[in-house]
Design a protein around this motif. Structure first.
Motif, short mmCIF file in Angstrom:
data_model
loop_
_atom_site.label_atom_id
_atom_site.label_comp_id
_atom_site.label_asym_id
_atom_site.label_seq_id
_atom_site.Cartn_x
_atom_site.Cartn_y
_atom_site.Cartn_z
N UNK A 67 0.82 -1.35 -0.03
CA UNK A 67 0.03 -0.06 -0.04
C UNK A 67 0.89 1.23 0.13
N UNK A 68 0.58 2.19 -0.73
CA UNK A 68 1.56 3.32 -0.97
C UNK A 68 0.44 4.44 -1.01
N UNK A 69 1.23 5.67 -0.47
CA UNK A 69 0.32 6.99 -0.47
C UNK A 69 1.11 8.14 -1.08
N UNK A 70 0.31 9.11 -1.34
CA UNK A 70 0.83 10.22 -2.15
C UNK A 70 1.45 11.16 -1.17
N UNK A 71 2.72 11.88 -2.04
CA UNK A 71 3.51 12.65 -0.81
C UNK A 71 2.69 14.04 -1.30
N UNK A 72 1.69 14.03 -2.33
CA UNK A 72 0.88 15.25 -2.52
C UNK A 72 -0.37 15.42 -1.77
N UNK A 73 -0.64 16.55 -1.50
CA UNK A 73 -2.15 16.75 -0.76
C UNK A 73 -3.00 17.33 -1.71
#
Lengths: 424, 342
Positions: A67-73
């Motif tokens: 599972x990965x998440x974005x460095x962006x908001x």
């Protein structure tokens, strides 16, 4: 991967998430998430979670191997296409991968095979030495590889803190081959891509100019005429990157013996001896901003010597950060969610406190599976160590391993369940 | 009455609040602008488009001349906006940046001049004992500068502060001026009088003559022998079935699209790759080539360097520029055509 192996791995991942409580990343509601399957890190993107609770429920239900998440908001992290998400800013991310760092141990545990002519060998290379075609490399990451990645991470952290003055740093093991550093303080969120490239250039000495840093003209112009006297920035009065660079140059003179100076300075033993005897004077002169000629009658030799040393200092200090350039400047990337499982190793992408990084050992501290014995058939594997216990090397053999070691080899595709490797 | 000091400041730095305030106080509606002001505005734009310096210093103490000069700036901005060309707006912003630098450097006391401009622009900075200007790193990086002297790797950075000499700080301020002016363009059209449009037509004609529209209606076939080394490698790689990373494929596609290769041919090119799926390739190529009608912009050299795809220093800013130079070089050799950029 056969179905029995896959079933086993999926069950273990499910059991991990059944009881684990994963800590949310800051501003979880503004992040995009992606998940992967065994063998493919991303199969689905554009997911979002409103809270830590919702994320954990999802992990319990789906138990994804990655599972990965974005460095962006984003305003709407699950919206598609990308433009509809409403970009609000992004963390700075630096990624260190052991496969980018040439360590001697690669000769021991990596191997390559040419798909086109069939040649094979040990070590890591790009093109086949026989026919020139691109080869397939079988990689392995040992503690030496990860120590190298850690050293680079520590170097980076020091610059981020002391020079860039960044706060809000978060470090985590990637779960496989390296480390990630996230800069999450608000002030970096709005940095445009150009600015991120500037920071990266600074870290990797890209576009570095000797003149701009105060080195004398003949040297930096690459001109070998004129005098043998070259000028340099004064070490004790330098700041920032110049200070770091000068400290390295001074240390060469202070610490190196005659032989090392002769080799790296490309000078004769005799000249090197002169240098050895006059170390104090050379250091004194550097403090006056002068690189003393080591052979007054041969300005060219003198210049060559200092140039070689400066180049060496650049290489050492270029803080060969080996930062993955793409990750560092990409603002729409998704990367391993800290605290979750890496599906190719079964290790956790552990968050590491800054002051504990030095002694952090992923091969014991990121192991989560049990020691229950599991019978596996191993195709081949170099020797490896997990939880302080050594395993292998293995070659075409059956073995009973603790669950965590079995998972490690199975997930890496080096072993299988249910008979031998041919799926019998 | 506006104090002379303020008038002079507004004339030198027409993008500041002081200048805006002066214009408001002078309160001259567009239709009552004098012939003199119109002429100054026209000259301003013309100089900018010709890439010539515009930093007049001969107004001295004459308030009327100074006022005309101040009033000519918003008018010049309207003219530039009506030209409706990004490159014209960039040239205009650049011209303001250049004059800012000239005024700062030639001021009686450059340090004080820099301090007043920086304060007026609301920029955070500090001064150290050695006379360096200290700018917070994130403030420094917020300005998209083009000048190599301002490259971060060649500056001292400590505790989150970038150290700049007075001269470099002046350069930094001029880059800030560039971004402020460019951001303020184009000015929204609120029914400009016809005499402005006439001025624009004259300027526009001469400007367009200079500008060569490269790819418009181009019917040539793509010439791989003119590709720069980076694109050549990707192009040959993909043609021989190499598995290129996503970003390389993306850049190659945007480049080929920009030089006029038909989408069908691009799709065909990818058919050699090991993981080729016609459906997915077709969809992605179409997406890349049709964004806002003309497709994603091809990469600049900076971007290629950032992704490690740059092969050598070709002294151009983008692969497109390289291709264009080669293309027109060969064309003018063949046909003695009049394409002769620079």
């Amino acid at each position: 991967m056969n179905s029995e192996t896959e079933k086993f791995l999926m069950q273990r991942i499910r059991s991990f998430y059944a009881s684990a409580k994963i800590k949310a990343v800051p501003s979880i509601e503004a992040r995009e998430f992606g998940i992967g399957s065994l063998g493919k890190k991303i199969v689905k993107r554009h997911l979002s979670f409103s809270s830590e609770k919702e994320l954990n429920e999802f992990l319990r239900m789906e138990a994804p191997p990655f599972i990965s998440y974005s460095n962006a908001y984003y305003q709407k992290p699950s919206a598609r296409p990308m433009e509809a998400k409403g970009f609000m800013g992004a963390d700075l991310v630096y990624e260190f991968d052991a496969d980018d760092i040439p360590t001697p141990c690669k000769k021991e545990h990596d191997s390559w095979k040419c798909q086109s002519c069939g040649a094979e060998g040990k070590g890591s290379l790009q093109n086949c030495p026989e026919c020139g075609a691109v080869v397939k490399v079988k990689q392995w990451f040992c503690s030496e590889c990860l120590e190298a990645a850690k050293r680079e991470t520590l170097k980076l952290l020091s610059i981020l803190e002391k020079e860039f003055g960044f706060t809000g740093l978060s470090i985590n093991f990637s779960g496989n081959a390296g480390y990630h550093v996230h800069v999450r303080s608000k002030e970096v969120h709005a940095l445009p891509q150009r600015a991120r490239i500037e920071l990266l250039d600074y870290l990797t000495f890209n576009g570095f100019s000797l003149e701009e840093h105060g080195f004398g003209v003949p040297l930096s112009m690459g001109d070998s005429r004129n005098s043998a006297v070259l000028t340099c920035p004064i070490p004790s009065k330098s700041k920032g990157l110049t200070a770091r660079f000068m400290k390295r140059l001074v240390s060469f003179i202070k610490e190196w013996d005659t032989e090392k100076l002769a080799v790296y300075g490309m000078i004769s033993k005799r000249e090197s001896l002169f240098l050895q005897k006059n170390k104090e004077k050379i250091l004194e002169k550097m403090e006056e901003g002068i690189l003393l000629p080591i052979n007054a009658s041969r300005p060219k030799t003198s210049q060559k010597f200092w140039k070689s040393l400066i180049e060496k200092a650049l290489i050492e200090e270029t803080i060969k950060l080996n930062v993955d350039r793409q990750t560092s400047v990409d603002m729409h990337r998704i990367l391993r969610m800290p605290g979750t499982i890496h599906g190719s190793t079964g290790l956790i992408a552990s968050v590491v406190e800054r002051n504990e990084l030095k002694k952090f050992n992923p091969f014991s501290q990121s192991v989560v599976f049990s020691s229950e014995p599991v019978k596996v058939f191993i195709n081949n594997s170099p020797e490896f160590e997990l939880k302080g216990e050594k395993f292998g090397p293995f070659n075409e053999q059956q073995a009973e391993l603790p669950e965590y070691a079995a998972f490690y080899l199975l997930a890496k595709g080096r072993a299988s369940l249910g008979g031998n490797g041919n799926g019998l | 009455m506006i104090p002379l000091e303020q008038l002079r400041f507004a004339q030198k730095y027409p993008f500041t609040k002081t200048a805006q305030k002066a214009i408001k106080t002078l309160n001259v509606p567009l239709n009552r602008i004098s012939e003199d002001v119109r002429e100054r505005a026209r000259i301003r734009v013309e100089r900018a488009l010709l890439r010539k310096n515009y930093a007049p210093r001969f107004f001295g103490e004459d308030p009327e001349l100074l006022e005309n000069e101040i009033l000519s700036f918003p008018l010049a901005k309207i003219i530039v906006s009506l030209l409706d060309e990004l490159s014209a707006m960039q040239a205009f912003a650049k011209s303001v940046a250049n004059s800012t630098l000239v005024f700062l450097r030639s001021a009686e006391n450059t340090v004080e001049e820099c301090i007043s401009l920086a304060s007026e622009l609301g920029l955070k900075f500090d001064l150290d004992e050695e006379g360096n200007f200290l700018v917070p790193l994130t403030v420094f990086l917020s300005i998209p500068f083009n000048n190599d002297s301002l490259k971060l790797v060649n500056r001292v950075v400590e505790n989150g502060m970038v150290f700049l000499s007075t001269d470099l700080f002046a350069l930094f301020l001029s880059e800030k001026a560039y971004s402020i002016v460019l951001k303020s363009l184009p000015v929204k059209d609120s029914g400009f009088p016809s005499w402005i449009k006439e001025a624009v037509r004259v300027l526009s004609d001469s400007f367009k003559k200079k500008k060569r529209s490269f790819f418009k209606g181009m019917t040539h076939s793509v010439k791989p022998e003119f590709f720069p080394p980076c694109i050549s490698e990707l192009f040959e790689g993909i043609s021989s079935g190499k598995n290129l990373p996503h970003i390389a494929r993306f850049y190659l596609t945007t480049f080929l699209n920009a030089v006029g290769m038909p989408q069908e041919e691009i799709v065909k090119l990818f058919s050699h790759t090991p993981n080729y799926s016609e459906r997915i390739t077709r969809y992605q190529v179409k997406k890349i080539c049709t964004l806002k009608g003309k497709g994603y912009s091809p990469p600049t050299c900076t971007k290629l360097k950032a992704s490690g795809l740059c092969k050598e220093n070709c002294n151009v800013k983008s692969p497109i520029q390289f291709y264009r130079n080669k293309f027109f070089g060969s064309k003018s050799n063949e046909k003695k055509s009049d394409f002769n950029e620079q």
